[in-house]
Design a protein around this motif. Structure first.
Motif, PDB file in Angstrom:
ATOM      1  N   SER A  48       0.847  -1.200   0.000  1.00 52.43           N
ATOM      2  CA  SER A  48       0.000   0.000   0.000  1.00 52.43           C
ATOM      3  C   SER A  48       0.877   1.243   0.000  1.00 52.43           C
ATOM      4  N   GLY A  49       0.501   2.216  -0.819  1.00 51.34           N
ATOM      5  CA  GLY A  49       1.294   3.432  -0.919  1.00 51.34           C
ATOM      6  C   GLY A  49       2.421   3.344  -1.930  1.00 51.34           C
ATOM      7  N   HIS A 235       7.316   2.701  -2.570  1.00 49.72           N
ATOM      8  CA  HIS A 235       7.416   4.139  -2.298  1.00 49.72           C
ATOM      9  C   HIS A 235       7.405   4.956  -3.593  1.00 49.72           C
ATOM     10  N   SER A 418      -0.488   4.346   8.784  1.00 47.72           N
ATOM     11  CA  SER A 418      -0.599   3.399   7.677  1.00 47.72           C
ATOM     12  C   SER A 418      -1.584   2.299   8.042  1.00 47.72           C
TER      13      SER A 418
END
Length: 542
Positions: A48-49, A235, A418
Motif C-alpha cells: 500500500s502506498g 514508495h 498506515s
C-alpha cells in the motif's frame, strides 16, 4: 511489436496539509517507465502506498483526490493522453481504456439492471448499436462463465454473488472493445474458491479479445497466473521490472525476494489440544427465520490459536458474533473457562466482557477518526480499570511499546497512520483489557503480504508473552499454516472438519476441504491451468 501503452519517466505529486504547518508538495510516483504490447498483461505489484493504483489511473489520464500528473508521458497508440483536452480525455475513457475496480458492488448502480450498465459505455460512445451491444454483452457473459448468459443481464446487482458481479464488471469493461483494461485488485475481496473462477474468466477473456491489460495487486501468487511481465514498486519508485518467470523464480532485488518468500515458515502446532478455555457446544444461530449456523461444536485451549476457515456465507463471522454475545444462539451454549457464558451481551458482567475482546477486519471503520491513538487505546483502560491521568498515560505508552510502535504515536489520529499501524493500534486496544481470548476477524485480509506478516508475527509474540488465545477467522490457508494450532472448516453454516492443523490439512479430505485447499494460488507459473484441467477431468469423471 510496437507498444500499445508506453509510460515514460512518470512523475505524480499531491499536496499535503500537515496540522499547524504550511501546505507542502509530496512526490507519490517518480521515474516510472514501462511498456505494454497489445494482447499482453503487465502486473503492477507492491505494498500500500507504492503507487500501483495511482499509476494505473494515469492510463485514463486521471489523478484522484487532488493528485497531479506533473511529469513524463503516457502514450496510448503513440498519442500522449496527458496532453489531450478534457473532451479528448472523455473520448478515451470508457472507449479505448476501461477500468475494473476492486469493489464491483460499489461500482454498479443498484437501481439499474446489469445488462443496461454493461452496454452503457458502448452506446454513449457510439461504438455500436443497442442490438449489437446487447449481443456482445451476452457473448461476454458466456465467455466469463456467467450463468444463463441470455438472461443474466436482466438481474439487478443485489441478485448475483460477489464473484458474478466482479465478472459482470469485467464484461462491462470489455464490451466497448477497448485497447487497454486496468484491473485494480479485482479478486482481493473474493474467497479463494471464487477467486480462481474469476481469474480464469479474466484470463480467457483477455486471450479471446486480445486486449492489453494492467493488473494491479499485492498478491504475487495471483499475478504469476495471469501476467506476462511484472513491475515491482515501492514508495512510488521502480524496484524491479521483467518477465514473470524471472521475477518469480529469480528475483534480483532484496525487496522482491522478500515478497516472493513471504509467509514461507509454518508454525508447529501445540502437542496437547485437550484443554478448553472456550467451548462451543451444539450451537445453532441465525437472523430471524434465516439459520446461519447449524449444530456447531468446537473448543480452544488456553494460549493456542484456532483458525476458522471457509468462504463468504459459511458462518465464520456469525460464529464470532455468537461467542461475543452480539448474536444470542437459538440453541446450544458457550462455556468459557469452565463456566457457561450468558447468551446475550447485555447479560454478561464487565469482567466477562473484558476477558473476550475482538480485532476487526477493517481498522479504518473500527476506530473513531476524531480520536487520537491515546484516546482509542485509553478508553478500555478507563472502562475496565478506572485508569486516568498519569497512570493511564503510562499504560498507553506501555501498550504502544508492546505493539512495537512507541509513545510518539500517542497523539496521532487514524488518518495519520498506515494500514499496518492502524491494525496494531486495534490490537493494542484489545490488549488494554488484558483479555484471555481475542477474536480476530480477518485482521490481515486488507493488508499487503509483508505488512500482514508483521501483524501475524506480532500476534504470535504477544501470545507467547501473555498466553492469550486466538480465534482467527480467515479464508487464507497460508495464514492457517503459519499461525494455527487447530483448524475448523465451515461450509454453509456447518462444521465439516475440525481438529489439529496437521490432521485437518492432511488427506483424506472431504469434498469441500479438498476444493478449498486446491483453490489457494501457488507462486508457480502454470498453476491456474493445471488446477482448471484437474477440475475438468474430475467433472468428466463424475
Amino acid at each position: 511489436m510496437a507498444s500499445l501503452l508506453s509510460v515514460k519517466n512518470l512523475k505524480i505529486e499531491a499536496t499535503s496539509y500537515p496540522p499547524g504547518e504550511p501546505p507542502r508538495t509530496v512526490t507519490l510516483v517518480e521515474g516510472v517507465s514501462f511498456d505494454v504490447e497489445k494482447g499482453k498483461v503487465l502486473g503492477l505489484i507492491g505494498e500500500s502506498g507504492a503507487g500501483k493504483s495511482t499509476i494505473g489511473l494515469t492510463s485514463l489520464a486521471y489523478g484522484r483526490g487532488g493528485v497531479r500528473i506533473t511529469g513524463g508521458e503516457v502514450l496510448l497508440d503513440g498519442e500522449d493522453i496527458l496532453k489531450l483536452s478534457p473532451a479528448g480525455i472523455r473520448k478515451v475513457r470508457g472507449c479505448k481504456v476501461c477500468y475494473v475496480a476492486q469493489s464491483a458492488a460499489a461500482a454498479f448502480n443498484p437501481a439499474h439492471r446489469l445488462g443496461e450498465q454493461v452496454i452503457e459505455a458502448s452506446l454513449k460512445h457510439g461504438i455500436m448499436s443497442r442490438a449489437e451491444a446487447e449481443k456482445r454483452a451476452v457473448h461476454l457473459f458466456g465467455v466469463l462463465g456467467l450463468p444463463n448468459p441470455e438472461t443474466f443481464g436482466q438481474r439487478y446487482p443485489h441478485q448475483v454473488s460477489g464473484g458474478q458481479l466482479q465478472r459482470a464488471m469485467t464484461a462491462m469493461a470489455l464490451c466497448p472493445n477497448p485497447e487497454l483494461i486496468v484491473f485494480d485488485e479485482p479478486t482481493t475481496a473474493l474467497d479463494v474458491t471464487t477467486q480462481i473462477d474469476v481469474l480464469a474468466a479474466i484470463k480467457h477473456a483477455i486471450e479471446e479479445t486480445h486486449t492489453a491489460a494492467l493488473y494491479i495487486t499485492h498478491d504475487l501468487a495471483v499475478v504469476a497466473q495471469i501476467t506476462d511481465d511484472i513491475l515491482v514498486l515501492r514508495h512510488g519508485k521502480m524496484v524491479e521490472y521483467g518477465p514473470v518467470k524471472q521475477i518469480i523464480e529469480a528475483p534480483r532485488e532484496d525487496y522482491t525476494r522478500a515478497l516472493v518468500n513471504v509467509r514461507g515458515t509454518k508454525r508447529e502446532e501445540a502437542a496437547d489440544q485437550s484443554g478448553a478455555l472456550l467451548r462451543v457446544e451444539n450451537v445453532t444461530a441465525g437472523y430471524g427465520m434465516l439459520r446461519v449456523l447449524q449444530d456447531v461444536s468446537l473448543h480452544l485451549p488456553k494460549g493456542q490459536t484456532l483458525a476458522v476457515v471457509g468462504e463468504s456465507g459459511s458462518g465464520k463471522s456469525t460464529l464470532a458474533r455468537v461467542i461475543t454475545g452480539l448474536l444470542p444462539p437459538q440453541e446450544g451454549r458457550i462455556t468459557f473457562d469452565g463456566k457457561p457464558l450468558p447468551k446475550a451481551l447485555k447479560g454478561r458482567s464487565n469482567d466477562e466482557l473484558r476477558r473476550i475482546q475482538m480485532i476487526y477486519q477493517m481498522a479504518d471503520t473500527a476506530m473513531n477518526p476524531r480520536q487520537t491513538v491515546r484516546d482509542i487505546i485509553g478508553r478500555p483502560l478507563t472502562f475496565y480499570y478506572g485508569l486516568r491521568g498519569e497512570k493511564k498515560t503510562a499504560r498507553v505508552k506501555e501498550l504502544l511499546e508492546q505493539i512495537e510502535m512507541g509513545g510518539r504515536f500517542a497523539d496521532r489520529y487514524p488518518a495519520e497512520l498506515s494500514g499496518g499501524q492502524k491494525q496494531r493500534v486495534a490490537i493494542a486496544r484489545a490488549l488494554a483489557a488484558s483479555p484471555e481470548l481475542i477474536l480476530c476477524d480477518e485482521p490481515t485480509s486488507a493488508l499487503d503480504p509483508l505488512v500482514a506478516e508483521g501483524i501475524l508475527n506480532l500476534l504470535h509474540k504477544l501470545q507467547e508473552e501473555t498466553q492469550v488465545s486466538y480465534v482467527f477467522i480467515t479464508h487464507d490457508i497460508a495464514i492457517v499454516r503459519a499461525i494455527a494450532d487447530s483448524v475448523a472448516v465451515m461450509h454453509r453454516g456447518r462444521l465439516v472438519r475440525f481438529g489439529p492443523k496437521s490432521k485437518v490439512l492432511s488427506p483424506p479430505f472431504d469434498d469441500y476441504t479438498d476444493l478449498l485447499l486446491k483453490s489457494v494460488p501457488e507462486m508457480e507459473i502454470g498453476w491456474l491451468e493445471r488446477v482448471l484441467e484437474t477440475r475438468r477431468m474430475e467433472s468428466a469423471g463424475n
